[in-house]
Design an enzyme around this catalytic site. Structure first.
Site, mmCIF file in Angstrom:
data_model
loop_
_atom_site.group_PDB
_atom_site.id
_atom_site.type_symbol
_atom_site.label_atom_id
_atom_site.label_comp_id
_atom_site.label_asym_id
_atom_site.label_seq_id
_atom_site.Cartn_x
_atom_site.Cartn_y
_atom_site.Cartn_z
ATOM 1 C CG HIS A 120 -22.635 27.548 -2.558
ATOM 2 N ND1 HIS A 120 -21.825 28.350 -1.796
ATOM 3 C CD2 HIS A 120 -22.087 26.304 -2.498
ATOM 4 C CE1 HIS A 120 -20.830 27.633 -1.296
ATOM 5 N NE2 HIS A 120 -20.971 26.385 -1.706
ATOM 6 C CG ASP A 197 -22.491 30.361 -7.993
ATOM 7 O OD1 ASP A 197 -21.616 29.757 -8.633
ATOM 8 O OD2 ASP A 197 -22.780 30.097 -6.814
ATOM 9 C CD GLN A 200 -21.275 22.488 -8.625
ATOM 10 O OE1 GLN A 200 -20.996 21.603 -9.444
ATOM 11 N NE2 GLN A 200 -20.657 22.589 -7.468
ATOM 12 C CE LYS A 223 -17.204 24.363 -6.459
ATOM 13 N NZ LYS A 223 -17.331 23.354 -5.411
ATOM 14 C CB CYS A 362 -22.574 25.719 1.089
ATOM 15 S SG CYS A 362 -21.071 25.138 1.823
HETATM 16 N N1 PLP Z 1 -21.409 28.207 -5.746
HETATM 17 C C1 PLP Z 1 -21.718 26.920 -5.981
HETATM 18 C C2 PLP Z 1 -22.967 26.605 -6.745
HETATM 19 C C3 PLP Z 1 -20.880 25.910 -5.521
HETATM 20 O O1 PLP Z 1 -21.187 24.638 -5.761
HETATM 21 C C4 PLP Z 1 -19.713 26.254 -4.812
HETATM 22 C C5 PLP Z 1 -18.848 25.207 -4.253
HETATM 23 O O2 PLP Z 1 -19.298 24.138 -3.911
HETATM 24 C C6 PLP Z 1 -19.418 27.615 -4.621
HETATM 25 C C7 PLP Z 1 -20.287 28.559 -5.101
HETATM 26 C C8 PLP Z 1 -18.179 28.047 -3.916
HETATM 27 O O3 PLP Z 1 -17.073 27.656 -4.659
HETATM 28 P P1 PLP Z 1 -15.607 27.839 -4.077
HETATM 29 O O4 PLP Z 1 -15.618 27.183 -2.718
HETATM 30 O O5 PLP Z 1 -14.742 27.135 -5.053
HETATM 31 O O6 PLP Z 1 -15.341 29.283 -3.998
#
Ligand code: PLP
Length: 407
Positions: A120, A197, A200, A223, A362
């Site tokens: 992401h 990260d 998910q 999430k 993203c």
């Molecule tokens: N990393 C992953 C794999 C994600 O799916 C997301 C959000 O969709 C993020 C990072 C960013 O999360 P947040 O927008 O809650 O900071």
């Protein structure tokens, strides 16, 4: 096929209030159970004050609510030292914290940073920009044809000058579940940090931070049934203690002299300013809801829905499901329908009250390597059942019929 929801829709006021809605965008954000709304309301009704700052009882109650939330969320994530859980706004802020505070202090010209093609933007851009700023090498580990991290390529890229390997637990875009232990072993062999990260991961899989092996793990509360604006970073204590602070201000200091300042102990060193107590309390209630369901059951439920959706899609010509086979994917089905643009498709699905995500998720570097601009993504959670899959697949089949001549 009849896969029942793991959690009743009636527990989720938004879903209960809109029975026709097929909510298939939980990878973006989940719906919230009544217990989370009650916890937030209850905090404001009974305990609200600025924590850590007042000598009066109410401020003590707010401090206890905040610390109590930290304790239960750390326990849920398998971290035995709750003070190594830093509350942030979410995954994005946690990863920026690492790249800015640890990265600026430790990554120098000529060092190497390795990320993967699955990332992401939140786990890609901060590292890319750190590399640009300090003159470090920035390397991207490529994927196998199945959309999984190519461990041989990772092994080659992680050289002795590598300082960090940043990777996701589960891909939000195509659902790949990554082999954390293998990646950690490769990173640690070179003396690099392994940073995960978990945006998910934490909502769907038992994390077990203490035995996971990673040096730090980032997650987002919204999430995993919690409210927006709260999430965290869990990291090994020595990493956090050796790192400079990220933001400066109230709460994070020990002594402020005219010309120098010393830092507070963990976790306060990384939590400058008035914290998001309602968020922490709400997330603790979300985590309690997940604990009552059982994370093994949550994962098994999503897997069953993903398996079923993948089988059903196989019968529609022109639908291509991306990513590894369902048994190696999280609760995500990312697909294309030949020349029908994912944005058009998602609007047509919306007309049938089916909420899915369309776009690059993203993850533009990943989309480029897959040779697509965008995909349509359905993502499942505890309140979904097989009738949601049937509705989705039926609606996609109707769109295909409508565009059949053009296709
Ligand atoms: N990393 C992953 C794999 C994600 O799916 C997301 C959000 O969709 C993020 C990072 C960013 O999360 P947040 O927008 O809650 O900071």
């Amino acid at each position: 096929m009849n896969i029942k929801a793991l959690a009743p829709r009636s527990d989720f006021p938004l879903l209960a209030g809109d029975p026709a809605l097929r909510y298939l965008d939980s990878a973006a954000t989940t719906q919230k159970p009544q217990s989370v709304l009650d916890a937030i309301g209850g905090y404001y009704k009974r305990e609200n004050a600025n924590p850590h700052r007042g000598a009066y009882a109410l401020s003590g109650a707010a401090t206890e609510a905040y610390q109590g939330a930290r304790d239960s969320i750390a326990r849920f994530l398998g971290a035995s030292d709750p003070d190594t859980l830093i509350f942030t706004r979410g995954t994005t802020e946690s990863l920026n914290l690492l790249a800015a505070a640890w990265g600026r202090a430790n990554v120098k010209k000529g060092d190497r940073i390795v990320v993967t093609r699955l990332e992401h933007h939140a786990n890609f851009v901060p590292w890319q920009q750190l590399a640009v700023a300090v003159g470090a090498e920035f390397k991207i580990c490529e994927l196998t044809s199945a959309g999984e991290i190519d461990l041989a390529n990772l092994n080659e890229l992680v050289t002795p000058n590598t300082k960090v390997v940043a990777f996701g637990h589960v891909s939000n875009a195509i659902g790949t579940v990554n082999p954390v232990a293998d990646i950690v072993a490769i990173a640690h062999r070179a003396g690099a940090l392994a940073l995960c990260d978990g945006a998910q991961g934490a909502p769907h899989i038992t994390v077990g931070f203490d035995s996971l092996g990673v040096d730090a793990y980032a997650f987002s509360g919204h999430k995993m049934l919690g409210p927006m604006g709260i999430g965290g970073l869990i990291a090994k204590r020595d990493l956090l203690e050796d790192m400079p602070p990220y933001q400066m201000g109230g709460d994070m200091i020990a002594l402020v002299g005219d010309n120098a300042t010393t830092w507070n102990v963990l976790p306060h060193k990384f939590e400058a300013g008035t914290p998001n107590v309602e968020g922490a309390v709400g997330l603790a209630a979300g985590v309690a809801y997940l604990e009552a369901l059982g994370m093994d059951r949550v994962y098994a439920h999503e897997s069953a829905l993903v398996q079923y959706a993948t089988e059903q899609f196989a019968s529609i010509e022109d639908v291509v499901v991306l990513g590894p086979p369902p048994e190696r994917r999280g609760g995500v089905v990312s697909f294309t329908l030949r020349d029908v643009h994912p944005h058009d498709l998602s609007q047509l699905l919306d007309a049938e009250h089916i909420a899915v995500r369309a776009g690059h998720h993203c993850a533009q570097p990943l989309m480029r390597s897959l040779g697509v601009n965008a995909t349509t993504r359905a993502s499942f959670y505890v309140y979904n059942d097989s009738s949601d899959v049937d509705a989705l697949v039926g609606a996609v089949a109707r769109v295909r019929e409508r565009f059949a001549v053009a296709l």
